[in-house]
Enzyme design. Structure first.
Site, PDB file in Angstrom:
ATOM      1  N   LYS A 216     -22.132 -31.905  -5.061  1.00  0.00           N
ATOM      2  CA  LYS A 216     -22.630 -31.997  -3.696  1.00  0.00           C
ATOM      3  C   LYS A 216     -23.577 -33.190  -3.611  1.00  0.00           C
ATOM      4  O   LYS A 216     -24.602 -33.222  -4.286  1.00  0.00           O
ATOM      5  CB  LYS A 216     -23.353 -30.716  -3.313  1.00  0.00           C
ATOM      6  CG  LYS A 216     -23.932 -30.760  -1.910  1.00  0.00           C
ATOM      7  CD  LYS A 216     -24.505 -29.420  -1.516  1.00  0.00           C
ATOM      8  CE  LYS A 216     -25.110 -29.467  -0.136  1.00  0.00           C
ATOM      9  NZ  LYS A 216     -25.625 -28.164   0.267  1.00  0.00           N
ATOM     10  N   ARG A 226     -27.294 -29.532   9.863  1.00  0.00           N
ATOM     11  CA  ARG A 226     -28.715 -29.173   9.821  1.00  0.00           C
ATOM     12  C   ARG A 226     -29.224 -28.839  11.215  1.00  0.00           C
ATOM     13  O   ARG A 226     -30.105 -27.993  11.376  1.00  0.00           O
ATOM     14  CB  ARG A 226     -29.520 -30.278   9.144  1.00  0.00           C
ATOM     15  CG  ARG A 226     -29.195 -30.331   7.653  1.00  0.00           C
ATOM     16  CD  ARG A 226     -29.913 -31.415   6.896  1.00  0.00           C
ATOM     17  NE  ARG A 226     -29.413 -31.476   5.518  1.00  0.00           N
ATOM     18  CZ  ARG A 226     -29.620 -32.490   4.701  1.00  0.00           C
ATOM     19  NH1 ARG A 226     -30.319 -33.529   5.098  1.00  0.00           N
ATOM     20  NH2 ARG A 226     -29.125 -32.454   3.481  1.00  0.00           N
ATOM     21  N   LYS A 242     -34.184 -34.018  -0.665  1.00  0.00           N
ATOM     22  CA  LYS A 242     -33.068 -33.285  -1.256  1.00  0.00           C
ATOM     23  C   LYS A 242     -32.402 -34.103  -2.366  1.00  0.00           C
ATOM     24  O   LYS A 242     -31.574 -33.580  -3.109  1.00  0.00           O
ATOM     25  CB  LYS A 242     -32.072 -32.862  -0.179  1.00  0.00           C
ATOM     26  CG  LYS A 242     -32.585 -31.736   0.733  1.00  0.00           C
ATOM     27  CD  LYS A 242     -31.460 -30.934   1.417  1.00  0.00           C
ATOM     28  CE  LYS A 242     -32.037 -29.778   2.234  1.00  0.00           C
ATOM     29  NZ  LYS A 242     -31.026 -28.737   2.576  1.00  0.00           N
ATOM     30  N   LYS A 273     -18.195 -32.313  -2.132  1.00  0.00           N
ATOM     31  CA  LYS A 273     -18.705 -32.362  -0.769  1.00  0.00           C
ATOM     32  C   LYS A 273     -19.650 -33.540  -0.593  1.00  0.00           C
ATOM     33  O   LYS A 273     -20.521 -33.716  -1.446  1.00  0.00           O
ATOM     34  CB  LYS A 273     -19.453 -31.055  -0.516  1.00  0.00           C
ATOM     35  CG  LYS A 273     -20.171 -30.965   0.787  1.00  0.00           C
ATOM     36  CD  LYS A 273     -20.923 -29.670   0.839  1.00  0.00           C
ATOM     37  CE  LYS A 273     -21.739 -29.639   2.119  1.00  0.00           C
ATOM     38  NZ  LYS A 273     -22.609 -28.515   2.178  1.00  0.00           N
ATOM     39  N   TYR A 338     -14.065 -27.909   9.896  1.00  0.00           N
ATOM     40  CA  TYR A 338     -14.291 -27.348  11.226  1.00  0.00           C
ATOM     41  C   TYR A 338     -13.037 -27.475  12.096  1.00  0.00           C
ATOM     42  O   TYR A 338     -12.983 -26.932  13.184  1.00  0.00           O
ATOM     43  CB  TYR A 338     -15.511 -28.027  11.868  1.00  0.00           C
ATOM     44  CG  TYR A 338     -16.744 -27.843  11.008  1.00  0.00           C
ATOM     45  CD1 TYR A 338     -17.436 -26.635  11.014  1.00  0.00           C
ATOM     46  CD2 TYR A 338     -17.167 -28.835  10.122  1.00  0.00           C
ATOM     47  CE1 TYR A 338     -18.539 -26.441  10.184  1.00  0.00           C
ATOM     48  CE2 TYR A 338     -18.259 -28.662   9.291  1.00  0.00           C
ATOM     49  CZ  TYR A 338     -18.943 -27.460   9.326  1.00  0.00           C
ATOM     50  OH  TYR A 338     -20.007 -27.267   8.494  1.00  0.00           O
TER      51      TYR A 338
HETATM   52  C1  PBG Z   1     -26.951 -26.177   2.500  1.00  0.00           C
HETATM   53  C2  PBG Z   1     -25.649 -26.584   3.046  1.00  0.00           C
HETATM   54  C3  PBG Z   1     -25.450 -27.791   3.747  1.00  0.00           C
HETATM   55  C4  PBG Z   1     -24.114 -27.787   4.149  1.00  0.00           C
HETATM   56  C5  PBG Z   1     -23.516 -26.608   3.691  1.00  0.00           C
HETATM   57  N1  PBG Z   1     -24.500 -25.863   2.986  1.00  0.00           N
HETATM   58  C6  PBG Z   1     -26.356 -28.862   4.158  1.00  0.00           C
HETATM   59  C7  PBG Z   1     -27.487 -29.354   3.408  1.00  0.00           C
HETATM   60  O1  PBG Z   1     -27.465 -29.480   2.198  1.00  0.00           O
HETATM   61  O2  PBG Z   1     -28.469 -29.661   4.081  1.00  0.00           O
HETATM   62  C8  PBG Z   1     -23.505 -28.904   4.942  1.00  0.00           C
HETATM   63  C9  PBG Z   1     -22.267 -28.637   5.657  1.00  0.00           C
HETATM   64  C10 PBG Z   1     -21.904 -29.634   6.681  1.00  0.00           C
HETATM   65  O3  PBG Z   1     -22.550 -30.680   6.871  1.00  0.00           O
HETATM   66  O4  PBG Z   1     -20.898 -29.367   7.355  1.00  0.00           O
HETATM   67  N2  PBG Z   1     -27.080 -25.386   1.448  1.00  0.00           N
END
Ligand code: PBG
Length: 349
Positions: A216, A226, A242, A273, A338
């Site tokens: 990630k 967010r 982060k 991701k 989505y």
């Molecule tokens: C957080 C989480 C995030 C997403 C899924 N789980 C965002 C982040 O790390 O702030 C992002 C998903 C998206 O952008 O569609 N645990």
């Protein structure tokens, strides 16, 4: 000028001009039938996982501004949506809670409340549509007032990795008890997959799987998500980024290392991701592990396509299809997107 003189002497080639070619790849592109026969990648409804947002106490679905066509749903509407998605042949949903800010605190206490929104949502969906697989995030960011994925040190300058993992393991057990098929640790803390596997097994949930967000990246493409879950604070937290837990977009060797560590710790599936800007990583991780690979076409990828389509600059349906096809071609076995519902509807019809 030299260019002009050559134009003046140019003679068109004879109409019978032919290249002496045995290889003509265009032969197989000549008709729709031939093109269909040699098509290498095909999308089907079962390739998709639909991420859905759930909220408490809203009478009607609220559209998420930066994600056209995506809503925060109350539990009753979520159940309806899950039924519809299941009917279209999509095998799984990934559920995300949007908590009332009043319920958030520094420690993310609500994550361990047996009656917290996500657990009530899981129980309702499981009861109504038992065949549909449910995936839930194991991470603290929807629950913490600072929006980070873990609990902070006293100096608030770092996430406390091991204490966070302890909370995640308990959270995963609650999710398993509520009936999820796969828990999805998404916080990128070290050692969480092993700790979660141990906790699930100790609690008797040997059949609950782990879809690990192993790779990630610390990505700008999470912006709209967010907004959707209200965890935007963390992105700009002054003392802590982060980037101290999510991966640097510049890195690829580290992706393989993370995937292999999580596989060893007991991940059943590995996630990469975001997806679209990381197709090379999907391919490399695909080649480096025998686990099924999920790729997450994240909120920003979705928003980008919609925004350009709204301006009339891209064709929505074609761009949507091509973006997902590319992710599958790169090596993803399944795609969180989505677009899941509309893609499945289009492929069926
Ligand atoms: C957080 C989480 C995030 C997403 C899924 N789980 C965002 C982040 O790390 O702030 C992002 C998903 C998206 O952008 O569609 N645990």
């Amino acid at each position: 000028m030299a260019g002009c003189s050559s134009a003046a002497t140019f003679k068109p080639m004879a109409e019978t001009f032919a290249l002496d070619l045995t290889q003509r790849p265009r032969r197989l592109r000549r008709t729709p039938a031939l093109r269909a026969m040699v098509e290498e990648t095909v999308l089907r409804p079962a390739d998709f996982i639909a991420p859905l947002f759930v909220v408490d106490g809203k009478p009607a679905p609220e559209e998420i501004k930066s994600m056209p066509g995506q809503f925060r749903l109350n539990i009753a509407d979520l159940v309806k949506e899950c039924r519809a998605i299941h009917k279209l042949g999509v095998p799984a949903v990934a559920l995300f809670p949007k908590l009332d800010p009043k319920l958030k605190d520094d420690e993310g206490t609500q994550a361990l409340n047996e009656e917290t929104l996500i657990l009530r949502a899981v129980r309702a969906v499981k009861k109504a549509v038992p065949e549909l697989a449910i995936i839930t995030d194991v991470a603290l960011d929807p629950y913490t007032s600072h929006g980070h994925d873990g609990v902070l040190t006293a100096a608030r300058d770092d996430v406390e990795n091991d204490r966070t993992v302890g909370l995640l393991a308990r959270m995963a057990v609650l999710q398993a008890r509520a009936g999820v098929d796969l828990v999805a640790p998404s916080d990128m803390m070290d050692g969480r997959v092993g700790a979660i596997r141990t906790a699930l097994d100790a609690a008797g949930y040997t059949g609950t799987g782990i879809l690990a967000y192993s790779v990630k990246y610390n990505s700008a493409y999470y912006g709209p998500f967010r907004d959707a879950v209200g965890s935007a604070q963390a992105a700009g937290t002054r003392l802590l980024s982060k980037a101290t837990y999510q991966m640097n977009p510049a890195n690829r060797r580290e992706a393989i290392r993370e995937a292999q560590l999580d596989a060893r710790e007991g991940a059943d599936m590995i996630m990469v991701k975001p997806a679209g800007a990381y197709l090379d990583i999907i391919r490399e991780v695909r080649d480096a592990t025998d686990r099924p690979i999920a790729a997450y076409q994240v909120s920003g990828e979705y928003a980008q396509i919609h925004a350009a389509a709204r301006l009339g600059w891209l064709d929505l349906a074609r761009t949507r299809h091509e973006s997902l096809l590319a992710i599958k071609r790169a090596g993803a076995d399944m795609i969180l997107t989505y677009f899941a519902k509309e893609m499945a509807a289009g492929l069926k019809g």
